[in-house]
Design a protein around this motif. Sequence first.
Motif, PDB file in Angstrom:
ATOM      1  N   PHE A 164       0.737  -1.054  -0.048  1.00 23.83           N
ATOM      2  CA  PHE A 164      -0.064  -0.106   0.024  1.00 23.83           C
ATOM      3  C   PHE A 164       0.857   1.107   0.037  1.00 23.83           C
ATOM      4  O   PHE A 164       2.189   1.184   0.348  1.00 23.83           O
ATOM      5  CB  PHE A 164      -1.029   0.030   1.169  1.00 23.83           C
ATOM      6  CG  PHE A 164      -1.759  -1.218   1.508  1.00 23.83           C
ATOM      7  CD1 PHE A 164      -2.941  -1.240   0.849  1.00 23.83           C
ATOM      8  CD2 PHE A 164      -1.202  -2.079   2.247  1.00 23.83           C
ATOM      9  CE1 PHE A 164      -3.582  -2.306   0.892  1.00 23.83           C
ATOM     10  CE2 PHE A 164      -2.179  -3.204   2.617  1.00 23.83           C
ATOM     11  CZ  PHE A 164      -3.308  -3.456   1.808  1.00 23.83           C
ATOM     12  N   LEU A 165       0.133   2.264  -0.317  1.00 24.05           N
ATOM     13  CA  LEU A 165       0.880   3.714  -0.035  1.00 24.05           C
ATOM     14  C   LEU A 165       0.098   4.597   0.741  1.00 24.05           C
ATOM     15  O   LEU A 165      -0.844   4.635   0.862  1.00 24.05           O
ATOM     16  CB  LEU A 165       1.009   4.405  -1.403  1.00 24.05           C
ATOM     17  CG  LEU A 165       1.853   4.151  -2.808  1.00 24.05           C
ATOM     18  CD1 LEU A 165       1.673   4.969  -3.764  1.00 24.05           C
ATOM     19  CD2 LEU A 165       3.114   3.796  -2.123  1.00 24.05           C
ATOM     20  N   SER A 166       0.793   5.138   1.555  1.00 23.23           N
ATOM     21  CA  SER A 166       0.302   6.152   2.529  1.00 23.23           C
ATOM     22  C   SER A 166      -0.366   7.475   1.580  1.00 23.23           C
ATOM     23  O   SER A 166       0.123   7.509   0.286  1.00 23.23           O
ATOM     24  CB  SER A 166       1.331   6.795   3.265  1.00 23.23           C
ATOM     25  OG  SER A 166       2.306   7.759   2.647  1.00 23.23           O
ATOM     26  N   PRO A 167      -0.945   8.456   2.214  1.00 28.09           N
ATOM     27  CA  PRO A 167      -1.071   9.701   1.570  1.00 28.09           C
ATOM     28  C   PRO A 167       0.072  10.329   1.075  1.00 28.09           C
ATOM     29  O   PRO A 167       1.107  10.174   1.528  1.00 28.09           O
ATOM     30  CB  PRO A 167      -2.147  10.527   2.570  1.00 28.09           C
ATOM     31  CG  PRO A 167      -2.545   9.279   3.472  1.00 28.09           C
ATOM     32  CD  PRO A 167      -1.639   8.349   3.383  1.00 28.09           C
ATOM     33  N   LYS A 168      -0.067  11.344   0.265  1.00 31.50           N
ATOM     34  CA  LYS A 168       1.091  12.110  -0.415  1.00 31.50           C
ATOM     35  C   LYS A 168       1.941  12.834   0.623  1.00 31.50           C
ATOM     36  O   LYS A 168       0.854  13.548   1.565  1.00 31.50           O
ATOM     37  CB  LYS A 168       0.621  13.023  -1.562  1.00 31.50           C
ATOM     38  CG  LYS A 168       1.782  13.773  -2.207  1.00 31.50           C
ATOM     39  CD  LYS A 168       1.098  14.764  -3.344  1.00 31.50           C
ATOM     40  CE  LYS A 168       0.331  14.030  -4.509  1.00 31.50           C
ATOM     41  NZ  LYS A 168      -0.137  14.855  -5.272  1.00 31.50           N
ATOM     42  N   ILE A 169       3.058  13.053   0.919  1.00 34.67           N
ATOM     43  CA  ILE A 169       3.901  13.662   1.753  1.00 34.67           C
ATOM     44  C   ILE A 169       4.493  14.596   0.973  1.00 34.67           C
ATOM     45  O   ILE A 169       5.655  14.334   0.153  1.00 34.67           O
ATOM     46  CB  ILE A 169       4.907  12.618   2.484  1.00 34.67           C
ATOM     47  CG1 ILE A 169       4.088  11.664   3.275  1.00 34.67           C
ATOM     48  CG2 ILE A 169       5.560  13.532   3.694  1.00 34.67           C
ATOM     49  CD1 ILE A 169       5.055  10.513   3.742  1.00 34.67           C
ATOM     50  N   GLU A 170       4.322  15.951   0.970  1.00 32.24           N
ATOM     51  CA  GLU A 170       4.896  16.987   0.068  1.00 32.24           C
ATOM     52  C   GLU A 170       6.185  17.524   0.922  1.00 32.24           C
ATOM     53  O   GLU A 170       5.770  18.102   2.161  1.00 32.24           O
ATOM     54  CB  GLU A 170       3.989  18.060  -0.273  1.00 32.24           C
ATOM     55  CG  GLU A 170       2.664  17.598  -1.310  1.00 32.24           C
ATOM     56  CD  GLU A 170       2.006  18.299  -1.761  1.00 32.24           C
ATOM     57  OE1 GLU A 170       1.970  19.461  -0.996  1.00 32.24           O
ATOM     58  OE2 GLU A 170       1.349  18.249  -2.814  1.00 32.24           O
ATOM     59  N   LEU A 171       7.154  17.672   0.273  1.00 29.77           N
ATOM     60  CA  LEU A 171       8.449  18.376   1.183  1.00 29.77           C
ATOM     61  C   LEU A 171       9.345  19.100   0.288  1.00 29.77           C
ATOM     62  O   LEU A 171       9.572  18.869  -1.017  1.00 29.77           O
ATOM     63  CB  LEU A 171       9.297  17.076   1.750  1.00 29.77           C
ATOM     64  CG  LEU A 171       8.802  16.294   2.889  1.00 29.77           C
ATOM     65  CD1 LEU A 171       9.625  14.854   2.889  1.00 29.77           C
ATOM     66  CD2 LEU A 171       8.755  17.096   4.113  1.00 29.77           C
ATOM     67  N   GLY A 172       9.695  20.188   0.777  1.00 31.32           N
ATOM     68  CA  GLY A 172      10.693  21.140   0.018  1.00 31.32           C
ATOM     69  C   GLY A 172      11.845  21.006   0.693  1.00 31.32           C
ATOM     70  O   GLY A 172      12.067  20.505   1.834  1.00 31.32           O
ATOM     71  N   PRO A 173      13.101  21.557   0.294  1.00 33.41           N
ATOM     72  CA  PRO A 173      14.542  21.547   1.000  1.00 33.41           C
ATOM     73  C   PRO A 173      14.257  21.954   2.358  1.00 33.41           C
ATOM     74  O   PRO A 173      13.879  23.221   2.708  1.00 33.41           O
ATOM     75  CB  PRO A 173      15.427  22.401   0.097  1.00 33.41           C
ATOM     76  CG  PRO A 173      14.805  22.409  -1.327  1.00 33.41           C
ATOM     77  CD  PRO A 173      13.200  22.199  -0.962  1.00 33.41           C
ATOM     78  N   GLY A 174      14.610  21.312   3.350  1.00 35.57           N
ATOM     79  CA  GLY A 174      14.639  21.578   4.670  1.00 35.57           C
ATOM     80  C   GLY A 174      13.439  21.369   5.471  1.00 35.57           C
ATOM     81  O   GLY A 174      13.176  21.440   6.695  1.00 35.57           O
ATOM     82  N   SER A 175      12.355  21.130   4.713  1.00 35.63           N
ATOM     83  CA  SER A 175      11.132  20.998   5.477  1.00 35.63           C
ATOM     84  C   SER A 175      11.112  19.456   5.974  1.00 35.63           C
ATOM     85  O   SER A 175      11.512  18.544   5.788  1.00 35.63           O
ATOM     86  CB  SER A 175      10.101  21.350   4.450  1.00 35.63           C
ATOM     87  OG  SER A 175      10.082  20.140   3.561  1.00 35.63           O
ATOM     88  N   VAL A 176       9.902  19.802   6.956  1.00 42.22           N
ATOM     89  CA  VAL A 176       9.509  18.360   7.897  1.00 42.22           C
ATOM     90  C   VAL A 176       8.116  18.107   7.800  1.00 42.22           C
ATOM     91  O   VAL A 176       7.207  19.197   7.856  1.00 42.22           O
ATOM     92  CB  VAL A 176       9.880  18.828   9.490  1.00 42.22           C
ATOM     93  CG1 VAL A 176       9.461  17.622  10.133  1.00 42.22           C
ATOM     94  CG2 VAL A 176      11.293  19.123   9.613  1.00 42.22           C
TER      95      VAL A 176
END
Length: 409
Positions: A43-55
């Motif tokens: 399975f896949l989790s929902p989308k995790i959106e990240l930019g440089p340095g982000s948490v």
Amino acid sequence: MNFVSRDWVLSWAILLLLVSLSSMPYLSTALGKSKNNVKSAVFLSPKIELGPGSVSNKIYYDVEFPRGHIALKSFNAELIDEAGNSVPLQETYLHHWVVARYHQPKNVSHNSQSGIIVVRNNGFCQGEVLAQYFGIGSETRGTTTYIPDPFGIEVGNPTEIPYEYEEKWLINVHAIDTRGVEDRMGCTECRCDLYNVTKDENGKPLSPDYKGGLECCPDNIRCRIKKGFQGPKRSLYLKYTVMWVDWDNFVVPAKIYIFDVTDTLNKSKGMSLKHNCKVEYDVEPCSKGHMKGNDCVDVKKTSLPMQTGGYVIYGVGHQHAGAIASTLYGQDGRVICTSIPKYGNGKEAGNEKGYVVGMSTCYPQPGSVKILDGENITLEISYNNSEMHTGVMGIFYFLVAEHLPHQHV
């Protein structure tokens, strides 16, 4: 919900910022039955959106999970990008993922947190701290989680689900994008100065002694980036693979215990024992006179009574960078299990240089390692302290069967 305690005495359990997304199946295809009838789905989790340095540190409720009265055999996970490629730790550090079980009234709206009853493991921490069924961190790709036959973790038993409730699962994923950061190790250790955090979740100033840890890298914060660095946002997913068998009388139930080296016992007025798991701690650097030698080792240990014992069938430690070993001892000093970290030496996912990319596991011959009822067991955690480490963990996950296959219950 409070998997981590309200004052951010955090486990790798759950932070309080929630999301309203549901998980979606990725292959989601049960494989054909093998000789021992093991089934598997991805399975896949929902989308995790990240930019440089982000948490990103979110809880995903009511995720896709095998249903029915079953015995869990393994749970494995890793971060992937939109193309399905494994994401290396030097780009996005997987601080932890945690899988927890809960009961909830039927017919509530999707992703509602109304009426949730967490079904925690068998020990040891207080409340919902370290209540998960599975969960690890950067070592996820190189750590075996398979439970040997004929044992399994029983879930979905209809007699244990309250009337008009149903069983569901949640996942907490804590990921840190370290592309372009000034101090990659400092960001992964959640050092407060790099995140410019000086207050806790309630707005109270942090103690001057608190240098780093989960309080300083909550959801939607950013670690310090090198001047001028620019990089795109990207979408990632936690891909997780579950293996199980249908429950029957031939499966021997295994109980989950999670031992935290920061745990202490306090006696209440009624003489009952109360645990106090803090989950993370700092490793102070050794003195300058020792730094050139091999004796820069920080050792932390604690002992707790095992109220109900049994036969150990699996064991593994969880530690962070700088780890040397995790060892569980019996009351007589015998070694129950030692778990050793594996460090990567390359750049590819699963072998990232300087990161803990696996932990060794213990699979005792069934019946060969027994913990007695009421026996005091000791957890010893060692780290290299040639430099300071903040927010480290010393956690031991082990499975116990109260009887063997040939024994009568």
